[in-house]
Design a protein around this motif. Structure first.
Motif, PDB file in Angstrom:
ATOM      1  N   UNK B  56       0.809  -1.228   0.000  1.00 39.39           N
ATOM      2  CA  UNK B  56       0.000   0.000   0.000  1.00 39.39           C
ATOM      3  C   UNK B  56       0.841   1.276   0.000  1.00 39.39           C
ATOM      4  N   UNK B  57       1.851   1.414   0.897  1.00 37.22           N
ATOM      5  CA  UNK B  57       2.668   2.639   0.843  1.00 37.22           C
ATOM      6  C   UNK B  57       3.758   2.567  -0.232  1.00 37.22           C
ATOM      7  N   UNK B  58       3.751   1.517  -1.057  1.00 42.97           N
ATOM      8  CA  UNK B  58       4.732   1.423  -2.145  1.00 42.97           C
ATOM      9  C   UNK B  58       6.099   0.939  -1.696  1.00 42.97           C
ATOM     10  N   UNK B  59       6.169   0.150  -0.612  1.00 41.38           N
ATOM     11  CA  UNK B  59       7.462  -0.365  -0.144  1.00 41.38           C
ATOM     12  C   UNK B  59       7.841  -1.660  -0.852  1.00 41.38           C
ATOM     13  N   UNK B  60       6.810  -2.416  -1.242  1.00 44.05           N
ATOM     14  CA  UNK B  60       7.054  -3.704  -1.893  1.00 44.05           C
ATOM     15  C   UNK B  60       6.363  -3.711  -3.251  1.00 44.05           C
ATOM     16  N   UNK B  61       7.074  -4.217  -4.276  1.00 44.38           N
ATOM     17  CA  UNK B  61       6.492  -4.349  -5.605  1.00 44.38           C
ATOM     18  C   UNK B  61       6.140  -5.810  -5.843  1.00 44.38           C
ATOM     19  N   UNK B  62       4.910  -6.049  -6.304  1.00 42.83           N
ATOM     20  CA  UNK B  62       4.460  -7.409  -6.589  1.00 42.83           C
ATOM     21  C   UNK B  62       4.350  -7.566  -8.108  1.00 42.83           C
ATOM     22  N   UNK B  63       5.029  -8.569  -8.644  1.00 42.34           N
ATOM     23  CA  UNK B  63       4.979  -8.821 -10.092  1.00 42.34           C
ATOM     24  C   UNK B  63       4.416 -10.215 -10.327  1.00 42.34           C
ATOM     25  N   UNK B  64       3.353 -10.286 -11.112  1.00 39.84           N
ATOM     26  CA  UNK B  64       2.800 -11.607 -11.470  1.00 39.84           C
ATOM     27  C   UNK B  64       3.414 -12.012 -12.810  1.00 39.84           C
ATOM     28  N   UNK B  65       3.973 -13.206 -12.828  1.00 38.25           N
ATOM     29  CA  UNK B  65       4.593 -13.683 -14.067  1.00 38.25           C
ATOM     30  C   UNK B  65       4.124 -15.109 -14.325  1.00 38.25           C
ATOM     31  N   UNK B  66       4.455 -15.624 -15.485  1.00 36.65           N
ATOM     32  CA  UNK B  66       4.143 -17.013 -15.808  1.00 36.65           C
ATOM     33  C   UNK B  66       5.421 -17.745 -16.148  1.00 36.65           C
ATOM     34  N   UNK B  67       5.621 -18.890 -15.510  1.00 38.26           N
ATOM     35  CA  UNK B  67       6.743 -19.734 -15.895  1.00 38.26           C
ATOM     36  C   UNK B  67       6.150 -21.004 -16.465  1.00 38.26           C
ATOM     37  N   UNK B  68       6.211 -21.132 -17.782  1.00 42.04           N
ATOM     38  CA  UNK B  68       5.457 -22.177 -18.449  1.00 42.04           C
ATOM     39  C   UNK B  68       3.990 -21.804 -18.312  1.00 42.04           C
ATOM     40  N   UNK B  69       3.196 -22.680 -17.699  1.00 44.09           N
ATOM     41  CA  UNK B  69       1.787 -22.361 -17.495  1.00 44.09           C
ATOM     42  C   UNK B  69       1.500 -21.973 -16.063  1.00 44.09           C
ATOM     43  N   UNK B  70       2.540 -22.101 -15.212  1.00 49.06           N
ATOM     44  CA  UNK B  70       2.331 -21.859 -13.784  1.00 49.06           C
ATOM     45  C   UNK B  70       2.463 -20.373 -13.478  1.00 49.06           C
ATOM     46  N   UNK B  71       1.456 -19.783 -12.807  1.00 49.23           N
ATOM     47  CA  UNK B  71       1.616 -18.383 -12.407  1.00 49.23           C
ATOM     48  C   UNK B  71       2.585 -18.282 -11.223  1.00 49.23           C
ATOM     49  N   UNK B  72       3.498 -17.326 -11.302  1.00 50.66           N
ATOM     50  CA  UNK B  72       4.472 -17.126 -10.227  1.00 50.66           C
ATOM     51  C   UNK B  72       4.415 -15.670  -9.779  1.00 50.66           C
ATOM     52  N   UNK B  73       4.397 -15.465  -8.472  1.00 49.54           N
ATOM     53  CA  UNK B  73       4.398 -14.105  -7.927  1.00 49.54           C
ATOM     54  C   UNK B  73       5.805 -13.764  -7.455  1.00 49.54           C
ATOM     55  N   UNK B  74       6.339 -12.676  -7.973  1.00 48.79           N
ATOM     56  CA  UNK B  74       7.662 -12.210  -7.552  1.00 48.79           C
ATOM     57  C   UNK B  74       7.532 -10.976  -6.677  1.00 48.79           C
ATOM     58  N   UNK B  75       8.380 -10.908  -5.655  1.00 42.01           N
ATOM     59  CA  UNK B  75       8.334  -9.794  -4.712  1.00 42.01           C
ATOM     60  C   UNK B  75       9.698  -9.140  -4.607  1.00 42.01           C
ATOM     61  N   UNK B  76       9.680  -7.820  -4.444  1.00 38.25           N
ATOM     62  CA  UNK B  76      10.932  -7.084  -4.265  1.00 38.25           C
ATOM     63  C   UNK B  76      10.650  -5.807  -3.504  1.00 38.25           C
ATOM     64  N   UNK B  77      11.667  -5.294  -2.829  1.00 38.48           N
ATOM     65  CA  UNK B  77      11.540  -3.967  -2.229  1.00 38.48           C
ATOM     66  C   UNK B  77      11.621  -2.944  -3.346  1.00 38.48           C
TER      67      UNK B  77
END
Lengths: 213, 101
Positions: B56-77
């Motif tokens: 919410x305050x923009x400290x963490x970025x959430x990226x949804x990606x696909x590896x093959x057919x599997x959805x993967x959520x990536x997180x970073x500061x």
């Protein structure tokens, strides 16, 4: 905030700093390849594998026999598989520049060893004698390993790895000067022993970082 | 010095551990949700809740990606999250220094 749990109660400053340090230590322990583990695995593989080659060439009074070669091959293959599993487990689930650098570094080993194999095939075709081939089979892989430790040590600022690389390239040169079968003894004791020494140093450094005696 | 100066988003044990873990990543690196969960020993639901509060305050970025057919959520500061964590730890150090003459 109704969905906050008990573990959300704010800590005092010292406890918060301790929590950060503890979590960092957990990440280092679980998510970074352990130099101690890798140096120990390779140190033992070299000590016993080159030891077997030295023993094999003494009993045959010439190039090491088939049994010594098999022992050497199994030990080095085992160490390579153990390394791959360890790094995949520790480094998995991360993407980005450092994961890319790690993968490129990993491929550098594969490409380098493929090149060593091609060079050796070329020397064999050109009619190099058995002693020359034995010495080159001994020196080239060790030279490559040493150079890659030097490069990895520089890349990740790991002084133990860098110094071990410097030691290994010099051992590769010294082993070649020693000739057969002395080269295998040099590789086993100075090479394998050097790696086990580096393992010991990295244990001591890790303990010191954690503030242990 | 009062605890009021500490960033309330980070100053809770669970979120502090999340941020401290993500701060070990190099700039531009991201970590999958299951990997982060394993390093924290938290339940998925608990981790999701805290990640939302950090997003919410923009400290963490959430990226949804696909590896093959599997959805993967990536997180970073985010850079803002990394800065907030640095300010937070610096404030903690000042408090500790002030408390022990």
């Amino acid at each position: 905030m109704t969905d906050d749990h008990q573990d959300d109660a704010p800590l005092d400053a010292a406890a918060s700093l301790a929590l950060i340090d503890a979590q960092r230590a957990t990440v280092v322990h679980r998510a970074e390849p352990s130099p101690t583990y890798l140096f120990t695995v390779w140190g033992l593989a070299w000590l016993l594998g080159y030891g077997a080659l030295g023993w094999g060439s003494r009993t045959h009074d010439g190039p090491p026999g088939a049994l010594a070669g098999i022992i050497f091959g199994v030990l080095l293959l085992g160490a390579a598989v153990a390394t791959g599993i360890h790094i995949a487990r520790r480094a998995g689930g991360v993407r980005g520049p450092s994961a890319r650098a790690g993968a490129m570094f990993g491929w550098t080993w594969t490409i380098g060893f493929a090149a060593v194999y091609l060079i050796m095939a070329g020397l064999t075709r050109a009619g190099a004698s058995d002693p020359v081939l034995s010495l080159a089979w001994n020196a080239l892989p060790a030279f490559l390993v040493g150079l890659l430790y030097l490069a990895g040590g520089a890349l990740w600022q790991e002084m133990t790895m860098y110094l071990l690389g410097a030691w290994i390239v010099l051992v590769a040169g010294a082993a070649t000067l020693a000739g057969i079968p002395g080269n295998y003894t040099v590789m086993a004791l100075a090479g394998g022993g050097g790696m086990l020494g580096a393992a010991l140093v990295s244990v001591i450094l890790a303990r010191r970082r954690r503030g242990l005696p | 010095m009062s605890a009021g100066e500490l960033d309330p988003v980070i100053h809770a044990p669970a979120r502090l551990r999340v941020v401290a873990t993500l701060a070990t990543l190099g700039p531009g690196d991201e970590m999958t949700f299951p990997r982060l969960q394993k390093l924290l020993d938290m339940t998925g639901g608990n981790l999701s809740t805290h990640l939302r509060k950090l997003e919410d305050p923009g400290y963490v970025a959430v990226t949804k990606a696909h590896e093959g057919r599997k959805p993967v959520t990536y997180l970073a500061l985010t850079p803002a999250g990394r800065r907030a964590f640095e300010v937070y730890t610096e404030t903690l150090r000042q408090i500790v220094r002030g408390a022990t003459p």
